[in-house]
Write an enzyme that holds these catalytic residues in place. Structure first.
Site, PDB file in Angstrom:
ATOM      1  N   ARG A 125       0.857  -1.187   0.000  1.00 16.83           N
ATOM      2  CA  ARG A 125       0.000   0.000   0.000  1.00 16.83           C
ATOM      3  C   ARG A 125       0.891   1.234   0.000  1.00 16.83           C
ATOM      4  O   ARG A 125       1.554   1.520   0.994  1.00 16.83           O
ATOM      5  CB  ARG A 125      -0.888  -0.031   1.257  1.00 16.83           C
ATOM      6  CG  ARG A 125      -2.090   0.904   1.201  1.00 16.83           C
ATOM      7  CD  ARG A 125      -2.748   1.023   2.579  1.00 16.83           C
ATOM      8  NE  ARG A 125      -1.904   1.788   3.479  1.00 16.83           N
ATOM      9  CZ  ARG A 125      -1.879   1.637   4.808  1.00 16.83           C
ATOM     10  NH1 ARG A 125      -2.640   0.756   5.402  1.00 16.83           N
ATOM     11  NH2 ARG A 125      -1.075   2.385   5.546  1.00 16.83           N
ATOM     12  N   TYR A 135       3.238   4.657  12.153  1.00 13.19           N
ATOM     13  CA  TYR A 135       3.439   3.214  12.339  1.00 13.19           C
ATOM     14  C   TYR A 135       4.348   2.547  11.308  1.00 13.19           C
ATOM     15  O   TYR A 135       4.551   1.348  11.347  1.00 13.19           O
ATOM     16  CB  TYR A 135       2.077   2.492  12.392  1.00 13.19           C
ATOM     17  CG  TYR A 135       1.190   2.744  11.183  1.00 13.19           C
ATOM     18  CD1 TYR A 135       1.369   2.034   9.996  1.00 13.19           C
ATOM     19  CD2 TYR A 135       0.177   3.705  11.223  1.00 13.19           C
ATOM     20  CE1 TYR A 135       0.558   2.271   8.899  1.00 13.19           C
ATOM     21  CE2 TYR A 135      -0.631   3.941  10.127  1.00 13.19           C
ATOM     22  CZ  TYR A 135      -0.437   3.229   8.966  1.00 13.19           C
ATOM     23  OH  TYR A 135      -1.227   3.468   7.877  1.00 13.19           O
ATOM     24  N   HIS A 150      -3.513   4.617   4.806  1.00 13.95           N
ATOM     25  CA  HIS A 150      -4.728   3.799   4.650  1.00 13.95           C
ATOM     26  C   HIS A 150      -5.823   4.586   3.924  1.00 13.95           C
ATOM     27  O   HIS A 150      -6.454   4.083   3.002  1.00 13.95           O
ATOM     28  CB  HIS A 150      -5.235   3.339   6.022  1.00 13.95           C
ATOM     29  CG  HIS A 150      -6.562   2.648   5.965  1.00 13.95           C
ATOM     30  ND1 HIS A 150      -6.705   1.376   5.460  1.00 13.95           N
ATOM     31  CD2 HIS A 150      -7.810   3.067   6.298  1.00 13.95           C
ATOM     32  CE1 HIS A 150      -7.998   1.034   5.508  1.00 13.95           C
ATOM     33  NE2 HIS A 150      -8.682   2.046   6.007  1.00 13.95           N
TER      34      HIS A 150
HETATM   35  C1  TPP Z   1     -15.937  -5.617   9.928  1.00 14.91           C
HETATM   36  C2  TPP Z   1     -15.109  -4.385   9.901  1.00 14.91           C
HETATM   37  N1  TPP Z   1     -14.159  -4.192  10.841  1.00 14.91           N
HETATM   38  C3  TPP Z   1     -13.372  -3.100  10.802  1.00 14.91           C
HETATM   39  C4  TPP Z   1     -13.551  -2.146   9.828  1.00 14.91           C
HETATM   40  C5  TPP Z   1     -12.657  -0.929   9.764  1.00 14.91           C
HETATM   41  N2  TPP Z   1     -11.691  -1.107   8.685  1.00 14.91           N
HETATM   42  C6  TPP Z   1     -11.893  -0.561   7.475  1.00 14.91           C
HETATM   43  S1  TPP Z   1     -10.677  -0.942   6.406  1.00 14.91           S
HETATM   44  C7  TPP Z   1      -9.847  -1.853   7.559  1.00 14.91           C
HETATM   45  C8  TPP Z   1      -8.553  -2.524   7.243  1.00 14.91           C
HETATM   46  C9  TPP Z   1      -8.697  -3.647   6.285  1.00 14.91           C
HETATM   47  O1  TPP Z   1      -7.417  -4.113   5.948  1.00 14.91           O
HETATM   48  P1  TPP Z   1      -7.223  -5.053   4.704  1.00 14.91           P
HETATM   49  O2  TPP Z   1      -8.315  -6.040   4.647  1.00 14.91           O
HETATM   50  O3  TPP Z   1      -5.844  -5.568   4.714  1.00 14.91           O
HETATM   51  O4  TPP Z   1      -7.461  -4.072   3.475  1.00 14.91           O
HETATM   52  P2  TPP Z   1      -6.582  -2.811   3.028  1.00 14.91           P
HETATM   53  O5  TPP Z   1      -7.266  -1.602   3.589  1.00 14.91           O
HETATM   54  O6  TPP Z   1      -5.211  -2.993   3.566  1.00 14.91           O
HETATM   55  O7  TPP Z   1      -6.615  -2.804   1.554  1.00 14.91           O
HETATM   56  C10 TPP Z   1     -10.531  -1.846   8.758  1.00 14.91           C
HETATM   57  C11 TPP Z   1     -10.069  -2.513   9.990  1.00 14.91           C
HETATM   58  C12 TPP Z   1     -14.557  -2.373   8.865  1.00 14.91           C
HETATM   59  N3  TPP Z   1     -14.773  -1.525   7.861  1.00 14.91           N
HETATM   60  N4  TPP Z   1     -15.305  -3.503   8.925  1.00 14.91           N
END
Ligand code: TPP
Ligand code: MG
Length: 330
Positions: free
Chosen positions: A248, A261, A252
């Site tokens: 990435r 971090y 975020h």
């Molecule tokens: C069920 C749920 N838990 C927490 C969140 C908050 N949240 C949004 S994106 C994210 C991180 C997801 O990481 P990843 O699956 O690795 O995807 P990336 O953003 O790195 O592409 C989180 C914890 C959410 N949207 N839904």
């Protein structure tokens, strides 16, 4: 001259150039969105940057007139390849009424467009996985030969929805492709603290399907493995789990500060493998992306992004009276 890898995969020079054009378009739309966000003009950005190769490689391996995609919020490359326009993406960024994704009821990145078989999702991550499995089940019951592709982050592969969906698809041999875009982080949590197994693809064995880990910075590698997965699906051989590993490149989202971090050096190192650079170099080395073509492509994309920005900025917001439309039966 470098070895021509795409010809062996059945891809023409025009097709790989088109892949690159879509990757670059996604990148340039995303970059513009950050500028607009920092200028206070759009509320939120969640980036595709670093994942365009996996997204476009996967989309090109599908039948884009027939198959279904259930993308997640970073998949600008997937949805552009499936027919969403830059203007439509910008309308969503500016939260305008004409946004085809949801009339701007959802946040940007919640892609959905019926005519292009892009299936809308919810904000809780991974909820799109059971939906993709359900679509594949419907296709099998109706004896249609489409497949569904669902994408999600490696962090999301820890959610129950993934495990339930994968198990059901494995048991019923459904034509669904699970593609994990492993970008090494789930917000601030590095992948080492997310998974106890070495690779996300190791989980495939538990659900009776093949699992592959590929270089997510290489659209051709992703194309090849997704193409095989689509063939398996269409032949009734069931689902496949694919892990496309990249990085990435941005925080975020526009509301995150990744300096808290991770080290800048780590990001700089990852930038050297950025597919916009490496796939561009591949095409240059074969004289496919010539100086003239590149110049013209850059100009065309910049014009598209400029026009879309102006259009979306000046487009009307939804009427407040329409807020409850589609919520209650009318
Ligand atoms: C069920 C749920 N838990 C927490 C969140 C908050 N949240 C949004 S994106 C994210 C991180 C997801 O990481 P990843 O699956 O690795 O995807 P990336 O953003 O790195 O592409 C989180 C914890 C959410 N949207 N839904
Ligand atoms: Mg992630």
């Amino acid at each position: 001259m470098a070895e021509n890898r795409h010809e062996k995969l059945g891809l023409t020079d025009d097709q790989v150039l088109e892949m690159y054009r879509i990757m670059l378009t996604a990148r340039k739309v995303d970059e513009r969105m950050w500028l607009l966000n920092r200028a206070g003009k759009i509320p939120f950005v969640i980036s595709c940057q670093g994942q365009e190769a996996a997204q476009v490689g996967a989309a090109f391996a599908l039948d884009r007139d027939k198959d279904y995609v259930l993308p997640y919020y970073r998949d600008m490359g997937v949805v552009i390849a499936f027919g969403m326009t830059v203007k439509e993406l910008m309308l969503s960024g500016f939260a305008k009424a004409e946004d085809p994704n949801s009339g701007s009821r959802q946040m940007p990145g919640h892609f959905g467009q019926k005519k292009n078989r892009i299936v809308t999702g919810s904000s809780p991550v991974t909820t799109q996985v059971p939906h993709a499995v359900g679509i594949a089940l419907a296709g099998k019951m109706e004896k249609k030969d489409f497949v569904s592709l669902v994408t999600f982050g490696e962090g999301s592969s820890n959610q129950g929805d993934f495990h339930e969906g994968a198990n059901f698809a494995g048991v019923h041999k459904l034509p669904v492709i699970f593609m994990v875009e492993n970008n090494k982080y789930a917000i601030s949590i590095p992948v080492e603290r997310q998974l106890a197994c070495e690779k996300v693809s190791d989980r495939a064995i538990g659900y009776g399907m093949p699992g592959y880990t590929v270089d997510g910075n290489d659209p051709l590698e992703v194309f090849e493995v997704v193409k095989q997965a689509a063939e398996r699906g269409r032949n009734g051989e069931g689902p496949t789990l694919i892990e496309a590993v990249s990085y990435r490149l941005t925080a975020h989202s526009s509301d995150d500060d990744d300096r808290t971090y991770r080290e800048k050096e780590e990001v700089d190192e990852a930038r050297k493998k950025d597919s916009i650079i490496t796939f561009g170099n591949y095409l240059r080395s074969l004289d496919i992306l010539t100086e003239d073509i590149e110049k013209q492509m850059n100009e065309e994309i910049t014009d598209l992004v400029n026009e879309a920005t102006d259009y979306a900025e000046n487009a009307p917001y939804a009427d407040p009276e329409s807020a409850l439309k589609y919520v209650y039966e009318e």
